[in-house]
Motif scaffolding. Structure first.
Motif, PDB file in Angstrom:
ATOM      1  N   PRO A   1       4.276  -5.665  -6.433  1.00  0.00           N
ATOM      2  CA  PRO A   1       4.332  -5.985  -5.000  1.00  0.00           C
ATOM      3  C   PRO A   1       3.794  -7.388  -4.707  1.00  0.00           C
ATOM      4  O   PRO A   1       2.918  -7.884  -5.429  1.00  0.00           O
ATOM      5  CB  PRO A   1       3.435  -4.914  -4.362  1.00  0.00           C
ATOM      6  N   ASP A   2       4.335  -8.006  -3.666  1.00  0.00           N
ATOM      7  CA  ASP A   2       3.862  -9.318  -3.224  1.00  0.00           C
ATOM      8  C   ASP A   2       2.676  -9.102  -2.287  1.00  0.00           C
ATOM      9  O   ASP A   2       2.841  -8.723  -1.128  1.00  0.00           O
ATOM     10  CB  ASP A   2       4.975 -10.078  -2.516  1.00  0.00           C
TER      11      ASP A   2
ATOM     12  N   ARG B   1      -6.386  -4.999   3.259  1.00  0.00           N
ATOM     13  CA  ARG B   1      -4.919  -5.019   3.411  1.00  0.00           C
ATOM     14  C   ARG B   1      -4.233  -4.774   2.068  1.00  0.00           C
ATOM     15  O   ARG B   1      -3.238  -4.047   1.987  1.00  0.00           O
ATOM     16  CB  ARG B   1      -4.470  -6.364   4.002  1.00  0.00           C
ATOM     17  N   GLN B   2      -4.793  -5.385   1.005  1.00  0.00           N
ATOM     18  CA  GLN B   2      -4.210  -5.180  -0.325  1.00  0.00           C
ATOM     19  C   GLN B   2      -4.306  -3.709  -0.737  1.00  0.00           C
ATOM     20  O   GLN B   2      -3.350  -3.148  -1.289  1.00  0.00           O
ATOM     21  CB  GLN B   2      -4.924  -6.061  -1.367  1.00  0.00           C
TER      22      GLN B   2
ATOM     23  N   GLN C   1      -1.727  -1.717   1.197  1.00  0.00           N
ATOM     24  CA  GLN C   1      -0.364  -2.060   0.759  1.00  0.00           C
ATOM     25  C   GLN C   1      -0.034  -1.408  -0.582  1.00  0.00           C
ATOM     26  O   GLN C   1       1.057  -0.841  -0.757  1.00  0.00           O
ATOM     27  CB  GLN C   1      -0.238  -3.584   0.645  1.00  0.00           C
TER      28      GLN C   1
ATOM     29  N   ALA D   1       2.260 -10.563   1.292  1.00  0.00           N
ATOM     30  CA  ALA D   1       2.910  -9.814   2.387  1.00  0.00           C
ATOM     31  C   ALA D   1       3.438 -10.733   3.494  1.00  0.00           C
ATOM     32  O   ALA D   1       3.410 -10.390   4.675  1.00  0.00           O
ATOM     33  CB  ALA D   1       1.935  -8.786   2.968  1.00  0.00           C
TER      34      ALA D   1
END
Length: 212
Positions: A36-37, A50-51, A54, A40
């Motif tokens: 995943p990026d 947030r990471q 996500q 974001a």
């Protein structure tokens, strides 16, 4: 079905050399590696919280086991996910950013930190974007709540760390592994990028993760 997720480092991207190398090696043995990026689309608003949110959203809903491979700040994020989610069954950490705030703030100095707080943003060189981008002060206040002390879940963990690491000193991983018998630390003759030891790292990952 075990799922594998790779977490790239701070101010990096899924296109980083390490992410691409490990992704290619997984592809060769026909196992999907999610990358995943973590930017974001909004690096300025990046936080560890947030990471965590996500990446947790990538876990399958059937409680299938997850192996996380994390580089630098991605390694720190992976460790906290392992603490919070029983689904995470294994961790592979590449130069994990344990104690990174203390190392980073020491580099910025008191004046630099004060300036960041007052101006709300710090210009950070982003390797994925190849330019400087503003990072919110919220990143710092959010990161301060995540400490290594709380990482006590005995989850099989393999750490690779370069003895010449110029970003996160190897003592950070030594200290972490010392009090946690479930952690295996492999010290390498390398720096933070670990670019010269990719084959060695892959062999150890295959063994540890019981890959074909």
């Amino acid at each position: 079905m075990n799922s594998f997720i790779y977490l790239h480092g701070f101010a990096s991207s899924p296109k980083s050399t390490k992410a691409q190398d490990i992704g290619d090696r997984f592809a060769q043995i026909q196992i999907k590696l999610k990358i995943p990026d973590l930017n974001a689309g909004d690096f300025s608003g990046l936080t560890i919280t947030r990471q965590l949110t996500q990446v947790a959203a990538e876990f399958s809903h059937d409680a299938a086991p997850v192996t996380l491979i994390g580089s630098s700040l991605g390694g720190l994020t992976a460790a906290h996910l392992g603490q919070q989610y029983p689904q995470v069954q294994r961790l592979v950490l590449l130069a994990p950013a344990f104690g990174f705030l203390s190392h980073w703030l020491a580099q910025l100095g008191e004046v630099g930190v004060q300036h960041w707080q007052q101006s709300k943003y710090l210009q950070v060189y982003h390797y994925g974007e190849e330019r400087s981008l503003p990072l919110s002060y919220d990143f710092l206040t959010d990161a301060a709540q995540y400490t290594e002390q709380e990482l006590q879940r005995p989850i099989p963990t393999l750490i690779f760390h370069g003895q010449q690491d110029e970003v996160i000193p190897i003592t950070a991983s030594r200290d972490f592994a010392q009090s946690r018998p479930w952690v295996d630390l492999i010290e390498l003759d390398s720096d933070h990028a670990l670019g010269n030891v990719t084959a060695e790292i892959w062999q150890a990952i295959r063994l540890f993760c019981q890959l074909p």
